[in-house]
Enzyme design. Structure first.
Site, PDB file in Angstrom:
ATOM      1  N   CYS A  89       0.812  -1.226   0.000  1.00 42.48           N
ATOM      2  CA  CYS A  89       0.000   0.000   0.000  1.00 42.48           C
ATOM      3  C   CYS A  89       0.843   1.272   0.000  1.00 42.48           C
ATOM      4  O   CYS A  89       0.327   2.353  -0.285  1.00 42.48           O
ATOM      5  CB  CYS A  89      -0.930   0.020   1.207  1.00 42.48           C
ATOM      6  SG  CYS A  89      -2.258  -1.159   1.042  1.00 42.48           S
TER       7      CYS A  89
HETATM    8  N1  COA Z   1     -20.392  -9.153   7.248  1.00 50.23           N
HETATM    9  C1  COA Z   1     -20.960  -9.220   8.472  1.00 50.23           C
HETATM   10  N2  COA Z   1     -20.267  -9.396   9.597  1.00 50.23           N
HETATM   11  C2  COA Z   1     -18.936  -9.546   9.490  1.00 50.23           C
HETATM   12  C3  COA Z   1     -18.265  -9.525   8.265  1.00 50.23           C
HETATM   13  C4  COA Z   1     -19.050  -9.304   7.116  1.00 50.23           C
HETATM   14  N3  COA Z   1     -18.484  -9.221   5.896  1.00 50.23           N
HETATM   15  N4  COA Z   1     -16.955  -9.698   8.481  1.00 50.23           N
HETATM   16  C5  COA Z   1     -16.780  -9.853   9.789  1.00 50.23           C
HETATM   17  N5  COA Z   1     -17.979  -9.750  10.416  1.00 50.23           N
HETATM   18  C6  COA Z   1     -18.249  -9.889  11.855  1.00 50.23           C
HETATM   19  C7  COA Z   1     -17.199 -10.723  12.541  1.00 50.23           C
HETATM   20  O1  COA Z   1     -17.519 -12.088  12.481  1.00 50.23           O
HETATM   21  C8  COA Z   1     -17.251 -10.191  13.958  1.00 50.23           C
HETATM   22  O2  COA Z   1     -18.340 -10.775  14.614  1.00 50.23           O
HETATM   23  P1  COA Z   1     -18.243 -11.180  16.161  1.00 50.23           P
HETATM   24  O3  COA Z   1     -18.026  -9.880  16.893  1.00 50.23           O
HETATM   25  O4  COA Z   1     -19.554 -11.811  16.425  1.00 50.23           O
HETATM   26  O5  COA Z   1     -17.066 -12.098  16.262  1.00 50.23           O
HETATM   27  C9  COA Z   1     -17.575  -8.725  13.765  1.00 50.23           C
HETATM   28  O6  COA Z   1     -18.170  -8.617  12.470  1.00 50.23           O
HETATM   29  C10 COA Z   1     -16.372  -7.830  13.874  1.00 50.23           C
HETATM   30  O7  COA Z   1     -15.332  -8.318  13.011  1.00 50.23           O
HETATM   31  P2  COA Z   1     -13.930  -7.658  12.912  1.00 50.23           P
HETATM   32  O8  COA Z   1     -13.077  -8.409  11.934  1.00 50.23           O
HETATM   33  O9  COA Z   1     -13.388  -7.415  14.272  1.00 50.23           O
HETATM   34  O10 COA Z   1     -14.321  -6.265  12.208  1.00 50.23           O
HETATM   35  P3  COA Z   1     -13.614  -4.891  12.279  1.00 50.23           P
HETATM   36  O11 COA Z   1     -14.493  -3.936  12.954  1.00 50.23           O
HETATM   37  O12 COA Z   1     -12.197  -5.007  12.719  1.00 50.23           O
HETATM   38  O13 COA Z   1     -13.590  -4.471  10.726  1.00 50.23           O
HETATM   39  C11 COA Z   1     -11.937  -4.315   8.950  1.00 50.23           C
HETATM   40  C12 COA Z   1     -12.839  -5.220   9.786  1.00 50.23           C
HETATM   41  C13 COA Z   1     -11.110  -5.180   8.039  1.00 50.23           C
HETATM   42  C14 COA Z   1     -12.819  -3.380   8.133  1.00 50.23           C
HETATM   43  C15 COA Z   1     -11.054  -3.446   9.875  1.00 50.23           C
HETATM   44  O14 COA Z   1     -10.423  -4.254  10.837  1.00 50.23           O
HETATM   45  C16 COA Z   1      -9.962  -2.713   9.130  1.00 50.23           C
HETATM   46  O15 COA Z   1     -10.211  -1.944   8.223  1.00 50.23           O
HETATM   47  N6  COA Z   1      -8.711  -2.903   9.564  1.00 50.23           N
HETATM   48  C17 COA Z   1      -7.574  -2.247   8.942  1.00 50.23           C
HETATM   49  C18 COA Z   1      -7.385  -2.839   7.616  1.00 50.23           C
HETATM   50  C19 COA Z   1      -6.296  -2.230   6.824  1.00 50.23           C
HETATM   51  O16 COA Z   1      -5.998  -1.085   6.865  1.00 50.23           O
HETATM   52  N7  COA Z   1      -5.679  -3.070   6.070  1.00 50.23           N
HETATM   53  C20 COA Z   1      -4.705  -2.680   5.161  1.00 50.23           C
HETATM   54  C21 COA Z   1      -5.025  -3.408   3.933  1.00 50.23           C
HETATM   55  S1  COA Z   1      -3.814  -3.118   2.768  1.00 50.23           S
END
Ligand code: COA
Length: 373
Positions: free
Chosen positions: A156
């Site tokens: 990135c």
């Molecule tokens: N639809 C519905 N629910 C979902 C889901 C989806 N697509 N994906 C995950 N969930 C659920 C999970 O199962 C979890 O449920 P639980 O609390 O019952 O266990 C809940 O939602 C929270 O999941 P989590 O993975 O902790 O979500 P989050 O709030 O961390 O969001 C991201 C996920 C990826 C959006 C976030 O962590 C993020 O953006 N992180 C940084 C990513 C980044 O910058 N990456 C660089 C890439 S180059």
């Protein structure tokens, strides 16, 4: 020291959009198919049923509303779940080079330059379409540029790391006008079948013209006051696809051969890293964060950007301070912060200071501090 400017930017935006609604409908159909296929094992408690995705979660967790992709039909086909691209012959312009040329022409036109004025092309992106010859050399030829070209990858942060190489080349005199291109066909490495990340990425390509201030004729010039890069090893964003896969006799379609991440850990660890990086860079240049007119941040997650800005200026990340493009584009990897700059700087005036900052896999952080001329 030679003064260096960014004198033009360009953006290629694929013609197909995929909304969260379309994405979730196809994903949930895929999940139903998988659960039906393994119904007996699920009923016997031998494997868990896979869960559906939801539009509400995607928007709340990420801020993403849609993404552009090179091919929509393959991505949304529940029997496929990745793009369908037509192979091209070796004598045809390759797909990555094509979108790079598209963005480059726009950037060059804005800078008032032609291909022949360019004497270095840096293709900086998260993935290259092939091992060699370098994509940059193909782009160089297609544009009629001189000098040299090379590819580089810092995930990135590829664009900001590429801009620093360009600035240094111009400062040292090894080049006069450098084109940095960021063709990000992220749909090829996105895991569209994984609920945790199937919504994250989108495709785009950006291009930036970096040149000596004394040759620049563009009406829109940004003097580069400084660039700063940092890396720190982490496995929290990883993709094990590579040319040794065959030699290791591993499954080329195994889950670890596409993008995977520990999203929560990335979120927690990268925010302080990025905020401290920008703060230290500005301090080196004698600038207070509150003196910065605009931050064009990496576009991965809305709350992440809000928290970075809060740490920096103690205030809210309004669209005026830190514009977002991820609602429209999703995460376009290295292109994201450049798209934010490209789309949201026309209103700034002479003397205004702005910062482009990327952060992501590596971990890697790169910042470019600029002043409007
Ligand atoms: N639809 C519905 N629910 C979902 C889901 C989806 N697509 N994906 C995950 N969930 C659920 C999970 O199962 C979890 O449920 P639980 O609390 O019952 O266990 C809940 O939602 C929270 O999941 P989590 O993975 O902790 O979500 P989050 O709030 O961390 O969001 C991201 C996920 C990826 C959006 C976030 O962590 C993020 O953006 N992180 C940084 C990513 C980044 O910058 N990456 C660089 C890439 S180059």
């Amino acid at each position: 020291m030679t003064s260096v400017v960014i004198s033009g930017t360009g953006l290629f935006r694929p013609e197909h959009t995929v909304t969260n609604e379309e994405l979730v409908t196809s994903f949930n159909t895929y999940i139903d198919q998988e659960n039906a296929k393994h119904a007996d094992a699920i009923a016997a408690g031998e494997r868990p049923a896979l869960a559906h995705s939801s539009v509400e979660f995607i928007e709340k967790a990420s801020g993403i509303k849609q993404r552009y992709v090179m091919d929509k039909s393959g991505v949304l086909d529940p029997k496929r779940m990745f793009p369908r691209l037509t192979p091209r012959g070796d004598d045809e312009l390759s797909l990555m080079a094509e979108i790079a040329v598209h963005a480059s022409r726009q950037a060059l036109a804005q800078a008032g330059k032609e291909g022949k004025d360019v004497d270095a092309v840096i293709c900086a992106a998260s993935n290259m379409q092939r091992a060699y010859p370098a994509m940059a050399v193909e782009v160089q030829q297609a544009l009629g540029a001189g000098g040299y070209g090379f590819d580089m990858n810092v995930a990135c942060s590829s664009a900001t790391f590429g801009i620093e190489q360009a600035v240094n080349a111009v400062r040292s005199g090894s080049a006069r006008c450098v084109l940095v291109v960021n063709p990000e066909i992220t749909s090829g490495h996105q895991e569209w079948r994984d609920r945790d990340c199937h919504f994250i990425f989108g495709d785009a390509c950006t291009a930036v013209v970096v040149e000596r201030a004394d040759t620049a004729t563009s009406g829109d010039q940004w003097e580069v006051l400084g660039t700063k890069l940092a890396t720190q090893f982490s496995n929290n964003i990883r993709n094990n696809f590579g040319y040794l896969n065959r030699c290791e006799d591993t499954d080329p379609n195994a889950r670890d051969k596409t993008f995977q991440q520990e999203g929560r850990k990335v979120f927690k660890e990268v925010i302080p890293l990025a905020a401290a990086h920008i703060e230290n860079h500005l301090k080196d240049l004698g600038i207070q964060p509150t003196q910065v007119r605009r931050f064009w941040l990496h576009q991965a997650n809305l709350s992440m950007n809000q928290l970075v800005i809060k740490r920096l200026i103690g205030g809210e990340a309004t669209s005026d301070i830190a514009p977002l493009i991820l609602d429209e584009f999703a995460n376009t990897s290295s292109a994201g912060s450049v798209i934010a700059f490209h789309a949201h700087h026309a209103d700034l005036t002479r003397g205004d200071i702005g910062v482009i900052c990327s952060f992501g896999a590596g971990y890697s952080v790169g910042s470019v501090v600029m002043r409007k001329r």
